[in-house]
Design a protein around this motif. Structure first.
Motif, PDB file in Angstrom:
ATOM      1  N   UNK A 302       0.866  -1.178   0.000  1.00 53.59           N
ATOM      2  CA  UNK A 302       0.000   0.000   0.000  1.00 53.59           C
ATOM      3  C   UNK A 302       0.903   1.228   0.000  1.00 53.59           C
ATOM      4  N   UNK A 303       0.998   1.900  -1.134  1.00 57.51           N
ATOM      5  CA  UNK A 303       1.931   3.016  -1.257  1.00 57.51           C
ATOM      6  C   UNK A 303       1.234   4.373  -1.344  1.00 57.51           C
ATOM      7  N   UNK A 304      -0.070   4.409  -1.035  1.00 55.64           N
ATOM      8  CA  UNK A 304      -0.784   5.686  -1.060  1.00 55.64           C
ATOM      9  C   UNK A 304      -1.211   6.112   0.351  1.00 55.64           C
ATOM     10  N   UNK A 305      -0.347   5.858   1.318  1.00 56.13           N
ATOM     11  CA  UNK A 305      -0.608   6.255   2.709  1.00 56.13           C
ATOM     12  C   UNK A 305      -0.577   7.785   2.808  1.00 56.13           C
ATOM     13  N   UNK A 306      -1.489   8.349   3.574  1.00 58.38           N
ATOM     14  CA  UNK A 306      -1.535   9.800   3.785  1.00 58.38           C
ATOM     15  C   UNK A 306      -0.512  10.152   4.872  1.00 58.38           C
ATOM     16  N   UNK A 307       0.739  10.173   4.473  1.00 54.48           N
ATOM     17  CA  UNK A 307       1.835  10.407   5.417  1.00 54.48           C
ATOM     18  C   UNK A 307       1.697  11.766   6.092  1.00 54.48           C
ATOM     19  N   UNK A 308       1.252  12.770   5.350  1.00 59.23           N
ATOM     20  CA  UNK A 308       1.146  14.109   5.927  1.00 59.23           C
ATOM     21  C   UNK A 308       0.120  14.147   7.055  1.00 59.23           C
ATOM     22  N   UNK A 309      -0.956  13.400   6.926  1.00 59.94           N
ATOM     23  CA  UNK A 309      -1.956  13.347   7.995  1.00 59.94           C
ATOM     24  C   UNK A 309      -1.357  12.733   9.256  1.00 59.94           C
ATOM     25  N   UNK A 310      -0.622  11.641   9.081  1.00 61.55           N
ATOM     26  CA  UNK A 310       0.052  11.025  10.225  1.00 61.55           C
ATOM     27  C   UNK A 310       1.070  11.996  10.827  1.00 61.55           C
ATOM     28  N   UNK A 311       1.887  12.615   9.982  1.00 60.75           N
ATOM     29  CA  UNK A 311       2.966  13.482  10.446  1.00 60.75           C
ATOM     30  C   UNK A 311       2.408  14.667  11.253  1.00 60.75           C
ATOM     31  N   UNK A 312       1.364  15.288  10.747  1.00 57.18           N
ATOM     32  CA  UNK A 312       0.779  16.444  11.418  1.00 57.18           C
ATOM     33  C   UNK A 312       0.215  16.054  12.785  1.00 57.18           C
ATOM     34  N   UNK A 313      -0.497  14.926  12.822  1.00 52.11           N
ATOM     35  CA  UNK A 313      -1.074  14.454  14.082  1.00 52.11           C
ATOM     36  C   UNK A 313       0.015  14.137  15.100  1.00 52.11           C
ATOM     37  N   UNK A 314       1.070  13.463  14.643  1.00 51.92           N
ATOM     38  CA  UNK A 314       2.155  13.056  15.535  1.00 51.92           C
ATOM     39  C   UNK A 314       2.907  14.268  16.078  1.00 51.92           C
ATOM     40  N   UNK A 315       3.240  15.206  15.217  1.00 51.01           N
ATOM     41  CA  UNK A 315       3.998  16.378  15.650  1.00 51.01           C
ATOM     42  C   UNK A 315       3.246  17.143  16.742  1.00 51.01           C
ATOM     43  N   UNK A 316       1.957  17.314  16.567  1.00 43.89           N
ATOM     44  CA  UNK A 316       1.155  18.010  17.566  1.00 43.89           C
ATOM     45  C   UNK A 316       1.157  17.261  18.891  1.00 43.89           C
ATOM     46  N   UNK A 317       1.003  15.939  18.824  1.00 40.98           N
ATOM     47  CA  UNK A 317       0.968  15.133  20.053  1.00 40.98           C
ATOM     48  C   UNK A 317       2.303  15.194  20.788  1.00 40.98           C
ATOM     49  N   UNK A 318       3.392  15.026  20.059  1.00 45.30           N
ATOM     50  CA  UNK A 318       4.709  15.015  20.706  1.00 45.30           C
ATOM     51  C   UNK A 318       5.010  16.357  21.358  1.00 45.30           C
ATOM     52  N   UNK A 319       4.711  17.439  20.679  1.00 47.99           N
ATOM     53  CA  UNK A 319       4.989  18.763  21.237  1.00 47.99           C
ATOM     54  C   UNK A 319       4.154  19.026  22.497  1.00 47.99           C
ATOM     55  N   UNK A 320       2.971  18.434  22.568  1.00 45.65           N
ATOM     56  CA  UNK A 320       2.122  18.606  23.744  1.00 45.65           C
ATOM     57  C   UNK A 320       2.543  17.707  24.906  1.00 45.65           C
ATOM     58  N   UNK A 321       3.256  16.605  24.612  1.00 47.99           N
ATOM     59  CA  UNK A 321       3.519  15.603  25.647  1.00 47.99           C
ATOM     60  C   UNK A 321       4.985  15.419  26.014  1.00 47.99           C
ATOM     61  N   UNK A 322       5.907  15.911  25.204  1.00 45.31           N
ATOM     62  CA  UNK A 322       7.319  15.872  25.586  1.00 45.31           C
ATOM     63  C   UNK A 322       7.571  16.840  26.731  1.00 45.31           C
ATOM     64  N   UNK A 323       8.504  16.465  27.624  1.00 47.61           N
ATOM     65  CA  UNK A 323       8.949  17.431  28.616  1.00 47.61           C
ATOM     66  C   UNK A 323       9.959  18.379  27.966  1.00 47.61           C
TER      67      UNK A 323
END
Length: 338
Positions: A302-323
């Protein structure tokens, strides 16, 4: 304390122990002392067919042998000397000299280094290499050595981690209801939450059986690992999410201080050679494996993964939860992206 910078800019910190000082006082080499041949044990968890061994550990052993400096490296692949957590403890205690470990596993002895395995922290293997050539990596590796007594001689990416399951995963919502195996480490479990996955912890050595028996529905690993343990036999789809660079750090314990300067230089040069070769070997293996899966139908790619959707969600989560410390490391990594 002496600080050395290898060819790729990685700082190697050697904490000089009392025995070495005594040897130096008696006329030994300033970089350490060794009489006769020195045998270095190098352990890792990969099979002999994988690029981490062929182009990594074996290259280190071969280059050291060719240097002819009274030192040999004996490689123990496939977790022969214990699983990751056990081997890390053995490096710290001096029972194993060198190891090839992922950053998250090393987080057990120095938690900040785990951030290297944060989801979407690195864009690709080249990004990881650029980071380790910079000052931000210098500080992290220097602090790791100061805290643990374990030095880092090099680092490489062994490929981007991808999802496999019995259904395609194209966007974060597709992970809902899938019991997805993740390694048992705080950073991987944080990655799971950031990606939107329901994480189930299973040891790598037990993963095939867990998928076969339905204990878990899917998993994530780089292609070379998926192929090495034949997960195509128990999964239907591989979804190319490329959600994490699979880090490998080449670490060495207290034996570093016991080597002569000539031996230290030879070992460092050998690791530098492996750092240069592994990413290319991984890329070749990945291309061949994907082509084989597509031709045989063993796994639907499966090579049509919406990587940008994953990336955006992850970046927001990490910035909110990293010390604060974790966030500083993460931002240093992102600044190394082109």
């Amino acid at each position: 304390m002496t600080v050395r910078r290898n060819q790729r800019g990685i700082v190697v910190t050697a904490v000089v122990s009392l025995p070495v000082l005594l040897l130096a006082a008696c006329g030994g080499d300033a970089g350490g002392a060794s009489d006769g041949d020195v045998e270095i044990t190098l352990a890792h968890s990969y099979t002999e067919d994988q690029p981490q061994h062929r182009c990594g550990a074996q290259v280190i052993a071969d280059e050291v042998a060719a240097a002819d400096v009274g030192m040999t490296v004996e490689v123990f692949p496939a977790s022969q000397l214990g699983e990751d957590a056990d081997r890390i403890s053995s490096v710290v205690s001096g029972d194993i000299d060198m190891d090839i470990q992922g950053a998250s596993a090393l987080g057990a002895i120095y938690e900040p280094v785990s951030v290297l395995d944060a989801a979407y922290a690195f864009d690709d293997a080249d990004h990881l290499a650029r980071y380790f050539e910079g000052e931000a990596a210098d500080k992290l590796i220097d602090d790791f050595a100061a805290e643990t007594g374990v030095s880092t001689l090099g680092a490489w990416s062994a490929g981007m981690r991808q999802f496999t399951a019995n259904e395609p995963i194209r966007e974060p919502e597709d992970l809902e209801g899938i019991r997805m195996r993740f390694p048992d480490s705080p950073q991987f479990l944080m990655n799971a939450k950031a990606l939107g996955a329901d994480a189930t912890e299973v040891a790598y050595e037990e993963l095939f059986l867990a998928l076969q028996q339905g204990t878990v529905d899917g998993q994530e690993n780089p292609i070379v690992n998926i192929d090495a343990i034949s997960l195509d036999e128990v999964q239907d789809y591989i979804s190319l999410s490329s959600h994490q660079a699979n880090s490998n750090l080449v670490i060495i314990g207290e034996v570093w201080d016991e080597l002569s300067t000539e031996q230290q230089d030879a070992l460092q040069a050998a690791v530098d050679k492996a750092v240069e070769e592994v990413p290319g070997c991984v890329e070749e293996d990945e291309a061949a494996t994907l082509a084989e899966w597509k031709e045989s139908g063993a796994l639907e790619v499966v090579d049509d993964v919406d990587v940008e959707a994953f990336r955006t969600q992850v970046d927001s989560y990490l910035r909110d939860n990293f010390d604060q410390e974790q966030l500083a490391i993460y931002e240093g990594i992102r600044e190394a992206a082109e």
